[in-house]
Motif scaffolding. Structure first.
Motif, PDB file in Angstrom:
ATOM      1  N   GLY A  93       0.776  -1.239   0.000  1.00  0.00           N
ATOM      2  CA  GLY A  93       0.000   0.000   0.000  1.00  0.00           C
ATOM      3  C   GLY A  93       0.801   1.279   0.000  1.00  0.00           C
ATOM      4  O   GLY A  93       0.253   2.349   0.288  1.00  0.00           O
ATOM      5  N   SER A 140       2.333   8.512  -7.948  1.00  0.00           N
ATOM      6  CA  SER A 140       1.902   7.311  -7.245  1.00  0.00           C
ATOM      7  C   SER A 140       1.278   7.729  -5.916  1.00  0.00           C
ATOM      8  O   SER A 140       1.723   8.700  -5.293  1.00  0.00           O
ATOM      9  CB  SER A 140       3.091   6.376  -7.012  1.00  0.00           C
ATOM     10  OG  SER A 140       2.704   5.211  -6.304  1.00  0.00           O
ATOM     11  N   GLN A 141       0.246   6.993  -5.501  1.00  0.00           N
ATOM     12  CA  GLN A 141      -0.423   7.292  -4.236  1.00  0.00           C
ATOM     13  C   GLN A 141      -0.437   6.057  -3.331  1.00  0.00           C
ATOM     14  O   GLN A 141      -0.420   4.927  -3.823  1.00  0.00           O
ATOM     15  CB  GLN A 141      -1.878   7.734  -4.461  1.00  0.00           C
ATOM     16  CG  GLN A 141      -2.037   9.107  -5.066  1.00  0.00           C
ATOM     17  CD  GLN A 141      -1.868   9.118  -6.563  1.00  0.00           C
ATOM     18  OE1 GLN A 141      -2.232   8.164  -7.239  1.00  0.00           O
ATOM     19  NE2 GLN A 141      -1.298  10.188  -7.091  1.00  0.00           N
ATOM     20  N   THR A 142      -0.465   6.302  -2.028  1.00  0.00           N
ATOM     21  CA  THR A 142      -0.597   5.207  -1.080  1.00  0.00           C
ATOM     22  C   THR A 142      -2.042   4.712  -1.056  1.00  0.00           C
ATOM     23  O   THR A 142      -2.973   5.444  -1.395  1.00  0.00           O
ATOM     24  CB  THR A 142      -0.203   5.638   0.338  1.00  0.00           C
ATOM     25  OG1 THR A 142      -1.066   6.706   0.769  1.00  0.00           O
ATOM     26  CG2 THR A 142       1.237   6.110   0.403  1.00  0.00           C
ATOM     27  N   THR A 143      -2.201   3.461  -0.619  1.00  0.00           N
ATOM     28  CA  THR A 143      -3.533   2.886  -0.461  1.00  0.00           C
ATOM     29  C   THR A 143      -3.754   2.380   0.961  1.00  0.00           C
ATOM     30  O   THR A 143      -4.746   1.701   1.228  1.00  0.00           O
ATOM     31  CB  THR A 143      -3.753   1.727  -1.450  1.00  0.00           C
ATOM     32  OG1 THR A 143      -2.744   0.728  -1.248  1.00  0.00           O
ATOM     33  CG2 THR A 143      -3.706   2.218  -2.886  1.00  0.00           C
ATOM     34  N   THR A 144      -2.824   2.698   1.871  1.00  0.00           N
ATOM     35  CA  THR A 144      -2.980   2.302   3.269  1.00  0.00           C
ATOM     36  C   THR A 144      -2.946   3.540   4.158  1.00  0.00           C
ATOM     37  O   THR A 144      -2.542   4.620   3.730  1.00  0.00           O
ATOM     38  CB  THR A 144      -1.868   1.343   3.717  1.00  0.00           C
ATOM     39  OG1 THR A 144      -0.595   1.983   3.525  1.00  0.00           O
ATOM     40  CG2 THR A 144      -1.901   0.057   2.923  1.00  0.00           C
ATOM     41  N   GLU A 172      -8.824   7.778   6.156  1.00  0.00           N
ATOM     42  CA  GLU A 172      -7.552   7.510   5.484  1.00  0.00           C
ATOM     43  C   GLU A 172      -6.983   8.784   4.872  1.00  0.00           C
ATOM     44  O   GLU A 172      -7.698   9.565   4.234  1.00  0.00           O
ATOM     45  CB  GLU A 172      -7.735   6.458   4.401  1.00  0.00           C
ATOM     46  CG  GLU A 172      -6.435   6.075   3.729  1.00  0.00           C
ATOM     47  CD  GLU A 172      -6.605   4.904   2.779  1.00  0.00           C
ATOM     48  OE1 GLU A 172      -5.618   4.549   2.134  1.00  0.00           O
ATOM     49  OE2 GLU A 172      -7.715   4.378   2.681  1.00  0.00           O
ATOM     50  N   VAL A 174      -4.277   9.941   2.159  1.00  0.00           N
ATOM     51  CA  VAL A 174      -3.509   9.423   1.029  1.00  0.00           C
ATOM     52  C   VAL A 174      -2.269  10.289   0.815  1.00  0.00           C
ATOM     53  O   VAL A 174      -2.355  11.520   0.772  1.00  0.00           O
ATOM     54  CB  VAL A 174      -4.371   9.412  -0.249  1.00  0.00           C
ATOM     55  CG1 VAL A 174      -3.553   8.979  -1.453  1.00  0.00           C
ATOM     56  CG2 VAL A 174      -5.572   8.497  -0.058  1.00  0.00           C
ATOM     57  N   SER A 176       0.947  11.256  -1.742  1.00  0.00           N
ATOM     58  CA  SER A 176       1.335  11.235  -3.149  1.00  0.00           C
ATOM     59  C   SER A 176       2.825  11.484  -3.286  1.00  0.00           C
ATOM     60  O   SER A 176       3.394  12.304  -2.560  1.00  0.00           O
ATOM     61  CB  SER A 176       0.576  12.298  -3.952  1.00  0.00           C
ATOM     62  OG  SER A 176      -0.733  11.892  -4.233  1.00  0.00           O
TER      63      SER A 176
END
Length: 212
Positions: A93, A140-144, A172, A174, A176
């Motif tokens: 993530g 790109s981005q986080t998913t956690t 959450e 996010v 970047s």
């Protein structure tokens, strides 16, 4: 995971022992929570010198009564090995940006921006409205989740602080990581100023020195 690491290192060793293959070295930036970046730092140290850590930052952004905490790390090394870092980072993530040397040759004034996604988007809008010619090359981005906590400046008993924390972490945040190129040398300082005033962390590739 150990088996995957062994497989990648064996592939790298086969390439390095074959004179007909040139080892390509690239950079990458990984952003996420502290556990993810700890794991990537350990992976780099255990890579048998195929990947080295250029720097790591632990960030605490204070917004009102909340602290938003995240880490990011910059690595340099064997591009084949870095692909394994990419797979593991995305699986866990995290945000991942890999920068090949061709970008340094073909794109002017490369910079990586790292911050919460809403802050990055607002800053990109300000740069565009300032009539600064630039391009987004990768993002790109986080998913956690990243860690959100009540600031230490807020005086609360520990049991109340612990009880409230899950409510803050329920939303959450996010992160970047964005690779941009700035067309004109004279605009680099302007972009840095806009970004840092919005508490964005800027990696300027003119400041990155590596030894092959």
């Amino acid at each position: 995971m150990i088996e995957d690491n062994i497989r990648v290192l064996r592939q790298a060793a086969r390439i390095s022992s074959d004179g007909s293959h040139k080892i390509e070295k690239e950079w990458c930036v990984i952003a996420g929570n502290v556990d993810l970046v700890d794991a990537m730092a350990y992976k780099a140290i255990a890579s048998n010198h195929n990947v080295k850590i250029l720097f790591r930052e632990h960030v605490i952004l204070k917004e009102g009564r909340l602290d938003k905490k995240f880490d990011f790390i910059m690595l340099y090394g064997n591009a084949l090995v870095l692909n394994d870092f990419k797979n593991e980072t995305l699986k866990k993530g995290g945000a991942y940006i890999q920068i090949a040397k061709k970008y340094l040759q073909n794109e002017p004034n490369l910079m990586v921006l790292v911050a919460p996604d809403d802050v990055v988007r607002d800053t990109v809008s300000v740069i565009e409205k300032s009539k600064i010619p630039f391009a987004i090359i990768k993002e790109s981005q986080t998913t956690t989740f990243i860690d959100v906590d009540i600031s230490n400046e807020v005086k609360l008993p520990n049991f109340i602080r612990s009880a409230l924390k899950p409510f803050y972490n329920a939303n959450e945040i996010v992160l970047s990581a964005v690779l941009i190129s700035v067309e004109k040398d004279g605009d680099v300082g302007k972009v840095q100023s806009i970004a840092t005033s919005n508490r964005i962390f800027v990696i300027d590739f003119r400041d990155i020195v590596t030894e092959d």
